[in-house]
Design a protein around this motif. Structure first.
Motif, PDB file in Angstrom:
ATOM      1  N   LEU A   1       5.850 -24.866  -6.189  1.00 30.54           N
ATOM      2  CA  LEU A   1       5.174 -23.739  -6.731  1.00 30.54           C
ATOM      3  C   LEU A   1       4.946 -22.667  -5.609  1.00 30.54           C
ATOM      4  O   LEU A   1       5.070 -22.783  -4.406  1.00 30.54           O
ATOM      5  CB  LEU A   1       3.610 -24.610  -6.616  1.00 30.54           C
ATOM      6  N   ILE A   2       4.776 -21.635  -6.150  1.00 31.94           N
ATOM      7  CA  ILE A   2       4.611 -20.281  -5.305  1.00 31.94           C
ATOM      8  C   ILE A   2       3.477 -19.916  -4.944  1.00 31.94           C
ATOM      9  O   ILE A   2       2.354 -20.009  -5.616  1.00 31.94           O
ATOM     10  CB  ILE A   2       5.428 -18.937  -6.179  1.00 31.94           C
ATOM     11  N   SER A   3       3.010 -19.642  -3.705  1.00 29.53           N
ATOM     12  CA  SER A   3       1.645 -19.257  -3.220  1.00 29.53           C
ATOM     13  C   SER A   3       1.895 -17.967  -2.481  1.00 29.53           C
ATOM     14  O   SER A   3       2.873 -17.325  -2.339  1.00 29.53           O
ATOM     15  CB  SER A   3       1.299 -20.390  -2.024  1.00 29.53           C
ATOM     16  N   LEU A   4       0.729 -17.479  -1.989  1.00 28.96           N
ATOM     17  CA  LEU A   4       0.843 -16.035  -1.296  1.00 28.96           C
ATOM     18  C   LEU A   4       1.466 -16.480  -0.036  1.00 28.96           C
ATOM     19  O   LEU A   4       2.040 -15.177   0.575  1.00 28.96           O
ATOM     20  CB  LEU A   4      -0.566 -15.646  -0.931  1.00 28.96           C
ATOM     21  N   GLY A   5       1.704 -17.324   0.522  1.00 30.78           N
ATOM     22  CA  GLY A   5       2.435 -17.908   1.716  1.00 30.78           C
ATOM     23  C   GLY A   5       3.992 -17.840   1.328  1.00 30.78           C
ATOM     24  O   GLY A   5       4.698 -17.636   2.375  1.00 30.78           O
ATOM     25  N   THR A   6       4.342 -18.158   0.162  1.00 29.59           N
ATOM     26  CA  THR A   6       5.690 -18.108  -0.092  1.00 29.59           C
ATOM     27  C   THR A   6       6.331 -17.180  -1.025  1.00 29.59           C
ATOM     28  O   THR A   6       7.460 -17.178  -1.246  1.00 29.59           O
ATOM     29  CB  THR A   6       6.065 -19.780  -0.618  1.00 29.59           C
ATOM     30  N   ILE A   7       5.422 -16.658  -1.591  1.00 29.36           N
ATOM     31  CA  ILE A   7       5.849 -15.462  -2.551  1.00 29.36           C
ATOM     32  C   ILE A   7       7.120 -14.583  -2.242  1.00 29.36           C
ATOM     33  O   ILE A   7       8.184 -14.259  -2.745  1.00 29.36           O
ATOM     34  CB  ILE A   7       4.918 -14.703  -3.103  1.00 29.36           C
ATOM     35  N   GLY A   8       7.041 -14.255  -0.962  1.00 34.10           N
ATOM     36  CA  GLY A   8       7.933 -13.299  -0.420  1.00 34.10           C
ATOM     37  C   GLY A   8       9.459 -13.932   0.199  1.00 34.10           C
ATOM     38  O   GLY A   8      10.196 -13.385   0.439  1.00 34.10           O
ATOM     39  N   GLY A   9       9.190 -15.326   0.184  1.00 36.95           N
ATOM     40  CA  GLY A   9      10.474 -16.085   0.708  1.00 36.95           C
ATOM     41  C   GLY A   9      10.506 -15.544   2.185  1.00 36.95           C
ATOM     42  O   GLY A   9       9.488 -15.323   2.896  1.00 36.95           O
ATOM     43  N   ASP A  10      11.671 -15.587   2.755  1.00 34.03           N
ATOM     44  CA  ASP A  10      11.824 -15.110   4.039  1.00 34.03           C
ATOM     45  C   ASP A  10      11.751 -13.397   4.004  1.00 34.03           C
ATOM     46  O   ASP A  10      12.361 -13.137   3.171  1.00 34.03           O
ATOM     47  CB  ASP A  10      13.409 -15.433   4.801  1.00 34.03           C
ATOM     48  N   TYR A  11      11.135 -12.965   5.082  1.00 39.71           N
ATOM     49  CA  TYR A  11      10.852 -11.560   4.714  1.00 39.71           C
ATOM     50  C   TYR A  11      10.644 -11.021   6.152  1.00 39.71           C
ATOM     51  O   TYR A  11      10.273 -11.522   7.204  1.00 39.71           O
ATOM     52  CB  TYR A  11       9.527 -11.330   3.935  1.00 39.71           C
ATOM     53  N   VAL A  12      10.585  -9.778   5.972  1.00 38.92           N
ATOM     54  CA  VAL A  12      10.344  -8.767   7.571  1.00 38.92           C
ATOM     55  C   VAL A  12       9.384  -7.694   6.922  1.00 38.92           C
ATOM     56  O   VAL A  12       9.565  -7.136   5.857  1.00 38.92           O
ATOM     57  CB  VAL A  12      11.793  -8.241   8.023  1.00 38.92           C
ATOM     58  N   ILE A  13       8.437  -7.331   7.915  1.00 39.47           N
ATOM     59  CA  ILE A  13       7.597  -6.015   7.660  1.00 39.47           C
ATOM     60  C   ILE A  13       7.784  -5.123   8.668  1.00 39.47           C
ATOM     61  O   ILE A  13       7.682  -5.663   9.995  1.00 39.47           O
ATOM     62  CB  ILE A  13       6.015  -6.438   7.454  1.00 39.47           C
TER      63      ILE A  13
ATOM     64  N   THR B   1       2.088   3.323   7.456  1.00 39.01           N
ATOM     65  CA  THR B   1       3.166   2.890   6.235  1.00 39.01           C
ATOM     66  C   THR B   1       3.869   1.850   6.757  1.00 39.01           C
ATOM     67  O   THR B   1       4.244   1.676   7.875  1.00 39.01           O
ATOM     68  CB  THR B   1       3.769   4.126   5.490  1.00 39.01           C
ATOM     69  N   TYR B   2       4.325   0.615   5.795  1.00 40.32           N
ATOM     70  CA  TYR B   2       4.795  -0.153   6.269  1.00 40.32           C
ATOM     71  C   TYR B   2       5.836  -0.802   5.127  1.00 40.32           C
ATOM     72  O   TYR B   2       5.680  -0.499   4.103  1.00 40.32           O
ATOM     73  CB  TYR B   2       4.144  -1.666   6.491  1.00 40.32           C
ATOM     74  N   ALA B   3       7.222  -1.075   5.951  1.00 46.21           N
ATOM     75  CA  ALA B   3       8.364  -1.163   4.856  1.00 46.21           C
ATOM     76  C   ALA B   3       8.318  -2.721   4.762  1.00 46.21           C
ATOM     77  O   ALA B   3       8.374  -3.551   5.599  1.00 46.21           O
ATOM     78  CB  ALA B   3       9.671  -0.744   5.142  1.00 46.21           C
ATOM     79  N   PHE B   4       8.402  -3.293   3.292  1.00 41.23           N
ATOM     80  CA  PHE B   4       8.462  -4.707   3.143  1.00 41.23           C
ATOM     81  C   PHE B   4       9.791  -4.960   2.480  1.00 41.23           C
ATOM     82  O   PHE B   4      10.328  -4.622   1.854  1.00 41.23           O
ATOM     83  CB  PHE B   4       7.353  -5.026   2.110  1.00 41.23           C
ATOM     84  N   TYR B   5      10.458  -6.099   3.253  1.00 43.18           N
ATOM     85  CA  TYR B   5      11.921  -6.586   2.879  1.00 43.18           C
ATOM     86  C   TYR B   5      11.731  -7.963   2.531  1.00 43.18           C
ATOM     87  O   TYR B   5      11.589  -8.982   3.385  1.00 43.18           O
ATOM     88  CB  TYR B   5      12.833  -6.239   3.865  1.00 43.18           C
ATOM     89  N   ALA B   6      12.151  -8.578   1.253  1.00 44.60           N
ATOM     90  CA  ALA B   6      11.590  -9.696   0.892  1.00 44.60           C
ATOM     91  C   ALA B   6      12.645 -10.456   0.298  1.00 44.60           C
ATOM     92  O   ALA B   6      14.049  -9.820  -0.280  1.00 44.60           O
ATOM     93  CB  ALA B   6      10.474  -9.670  -0.168  1.00 44.60           C
ATOM     94  N   HIS B   7      12.850 -11.965   0.258  1.00 45.84           N
ATOM     95  CA  HIS B   7      13.723 -12.721  -0.314  1.00 45.84           C
ATOM     96  C   HIS B   7      15.058 -12.949   0.429  1.00 45.84           C
ATOM     97  O   HIS B   7      15.945 -12.907  -0.104  1.00 45.84           O
ATOM     98  CB  HIS B   7      14.115 -12.563  -1.801  1.00 45.84           C
TER      99      HIS B   7
ATOM    100  N   THR C   1       0.282   0.030   2.525  1.00 43.81           N
ATOM    101  CA  THR C   1      -0.337   0.730   3.634  1.00 43.81           C
ATOM    102  C   THR C   1      -0.757  -0.340   4.650  1.00 43.81           C
ATOM    103  O   THR C   1      -1.714  -0.099   5.370  1.00 43.81           O
ATOM    104  CB  THR C   1      -1.570   1.414   2.570  1.00 43.81           C
ATOM    105  N   LYS C   2      -0.497  -1.610   4.401  1.00 45.80           N
ATOM    106  CA  LYS C   2      -1.058  -2.668   5.301  1.00 45.80           C
ATOM    107  C   LYS C   2       0.173  -3.500   5.811  1.00 45.80           C
ATOM    108  O   LYS C   2       1.200  -3.683   4.837  1.00 45.80           O
ATOM    109  CB  LYS C   2      -2.233  -3.416   4.878  1.00 45.80           C
ATOM    110  N   PRO C   3       0.204  -4.314   6.898  1.00 49.27           N
ATOM    111  CA  PRO C   3       1.366  -5.004   7.582  1.00 49.27           C
ATOM    112  C   PRO C   3       1.087  -6.463   6.639  1.00 49.27           C
ATOM    113  O   PRO C   3       1.247  -7.281   7.310  1.00 49.27           O
ATOM    114  CB  PRO C   3       1.022  -4.945   8.974  1.00 49.27           C
ATOM    115  N   LEU C   4       0.957  -6.548   5.497  1.00 47.88           N
ATOM    116  CA  LEU C   4       0.642  -7.511   4.818  1.00 47.88           C
ATOM    117  C   LEU C   4       1.699  -7.398   3.527  1.00 47.88           C
ATOM    118  O   LEU C   4       1.999  -6.540   3.016  1.00 47.88           O
ATOM    119  CB  LEU C   4      -0.496  -7.816   4.205  1.00 47.88           C
ATOM    120  N   PRO C   5       2.363  -8.704   2.975  1.00 43.05           N
ATOM    121  CA  PRO C   5       3.279  -8.364   1.869  1.00 43.05           C
ATOM    122  C   PRO C   5       2.464  -7.956   0.576  1.00 43.05           C
ATOM    123  O   PRO C   5       2.938  -7.082  -0.119  1.00 43.05           O
ATOM    124  CB  PRO C   5       3.583 -10.018   1.575  1.00 43.05           C
ATOM    125  N   LEU C   6       1.211  -8.276   0.104  1.00 43.01           N
ATOM    126  CA  LEU C   6       0.729  -7.957  -1.060  1.00 43.01           C
ATOM    127  C   LEU C   6      -0.583  -7.191  -0.774  1.00 43.01           C
ATOM    128  O   LEU C   6      -1.190  -6.957  -1.909  1.00 43.01           O
ATOM    129  CB  LEU C   6       0.648  -9.072  -1.913  1.00 43.01           C
TER     130      LEU C   6
END
Length: 414
Positions: free
Chosen positions: A289-301, A308-314, A354-359
């Motif tokens: 099951l996908i949660s807010l903690g796993t939706i991005g998989g392994d990621y970097v912010i 501004t923040y760049a989000f690199y996911a999966h 605009t935030k250092p958070l995935p979503l």
């Protein structure tokens, strides 16, 4: 004939009476003018005379909020305004949306009518209403309206005027219009200019900017606010010569052209968040099951400056090369592309927020400083199957791309 002299007191009363009347009339005229100026333009006299006890209530009882004042997105010399309106029905009967008007003055007037057109602008996950009820809003219910306004140049208006046409179901349908306060546009804003997040050729911008992509409709509610973090997000998948994303076994991540590709920093910055430890999915499925903690998989912010923040996911498991707090340079290797989190095949999900958070932040426009667009088109009903066209790739600078565009990025390493 001799005129009868007027007694002093009578003369006094006669002279004062016109002045009193004049003052009273001036006051009444002034109050009338104020009332006229204060009356909302959307309300006609017949609407003002409608009894408050009428089924459905008086007209105009819609609350409309702007989620976020839009800033222009630039694509090959043209500007787009991408934004949302939150509409709440305060009538005492259901309403049906009939039309939408976005008036940008001389720069562009956009009319949206017809059931299918309007349905495409309503964000309606299945949990909110049954199919076929997209345009119907029950009392005290809300709809999100998604606007996508293309302009002929890079100039956009300072404000947009909106008119919502709707009908009230209250025994007899009543057609009404609600005119909304002018919505300010952040017309002076410029996109964040960045480098590529990957290297090489034939990168398809799957689920890229459009008003119907999955990213466009992915909203999040946090801290009492509605956010659209993925307004301008792109899923980068790499194509082979046949226009497909893989060659060989479609259940093997290694069959995908993008798998293991270098994911690189789009700008100088600081790593402010990183997650690892999630395993790759089998292509075509998502493990667990996908949660807010796993939706991005392994990621970097990455903090790329100016809020501004760049989000690199999966990202690929065990491939992270950057650590929390590290200062990185544009083009520096951050990780390898993988298939972790909410991902059905290897790809890089990328957006600027605009935030250092995935979503939990606002997706903001950005632009790649230079790349080339490959001629061709995606096959109907096959998002990840591309038909290459003839001719040379077109060089482009300081631009974003629309959904299903194929891009060549520079090959060179720093």
């Amino acid at each position: 004939m001799r005129l009868r002299p007027i007694p002093p007191c009578a003369r006094y009363r006669t002279r004062r009476l016109p002045l009193v009347l004049l003052t009273l009339l001036s006051t009444l005229v002034g109050l009338g003018a104020l009332a006229s100026r204060a009356r909302p333009q959307s309300q006609t006299q017949s609407e003002l005379d409608t009894p408050l006890s009428t089924p459905g209530g008086p007209p105009g009882l819609l609350k409309v909020e702007t989620i976020w004042p839009p800033a222009p997105m630039f694509v090959q010399g043209k500007a787009y305004l991408v934004y949302e309106l939150l509409v709440t029905n305060f009538q005492t009967a259901p309403i049906t949306l009939d039309s939408l008007l976005a008036d940008g003055g001389p720069m562009g007037i956009f009319r949206f009518e017809g059931t299918e057109t309007l349905k495409s602008m309503v964000d309606l996950p299945p949990r909110y209403a049954a199919a076929g009820q997209e345009l119907s809003i029950e009392p005290l219910k809300t709809r999100l309206l998604l606007f996508w306004l293309p302009f002929a140049s890079e100039q956009v208006p300072r404000r947009i005027m909106h008119t919502i046409g709707y009908s009230v179901s209250s025994g007899e349908n009543r057609s009404m219009k609600a005119m909304i306060e002018p919505m300010p546009v952040n017309y002076k804003a410029t996109p964040v200019i960045i480098g590529p997040p990957v290297r090489g050729n034939n990168w398809l911008a799957a689920n890229g900017p459009s008003n119907t992509s999955g990213h466009r409709r992915a909203f999040m509610v946090a801290d009492g606010q509605v956010y659209f973090p993925e307004r301008y997000a792109i899923d980068f998948v790499q194509l082979g010569a046949d226009g497909k994303t893989y060659a060989g076994d479609p259940k093997d991540n290694r069959s995908y052209h993008a798998y293991g590709a270098d994911v690189i920093a789009v700008a100088d910055g600081t790593i402010v968040d990183a997650k690892s430890g999630i395993q790759d999915n089998v292509p075509g499925s998502v493990a667990g099951l996908i949660s807010l903690g796993t939706i991005g998989g392994d990621y970097v912010i990455e903090d790329i400056g100016n809020g501004t923040y760049a989000f690199y996911a999966h990202l690929k498991p065990g491939s992270l090369k950057a650590y929390m707090g590290e200062q990185v340079k544009r083009g520096q290797l951050l990780a390898s592309l993988g298939n972790t989190g909410n991902s059905s095949e290897p790809h890089l999900h990328f957006h600027v927020i605009t935030k250092p958070l995935p979503l939990s932040g606002r997706g903001v426009p950005y632009a790649f400083d230079h790349f080339s667009i490959v001629p061709g088109h995606v096959k109907e009903q096959e998002e990840s199957s591309f038909v290459f066209g003839t001719g040379e790739p077109t060089a482009v600078t300081n631009s974003l791309v629309l959904e299903n565009t194929v891009i060549n990025f520079p090959q060179n390493k720093p």
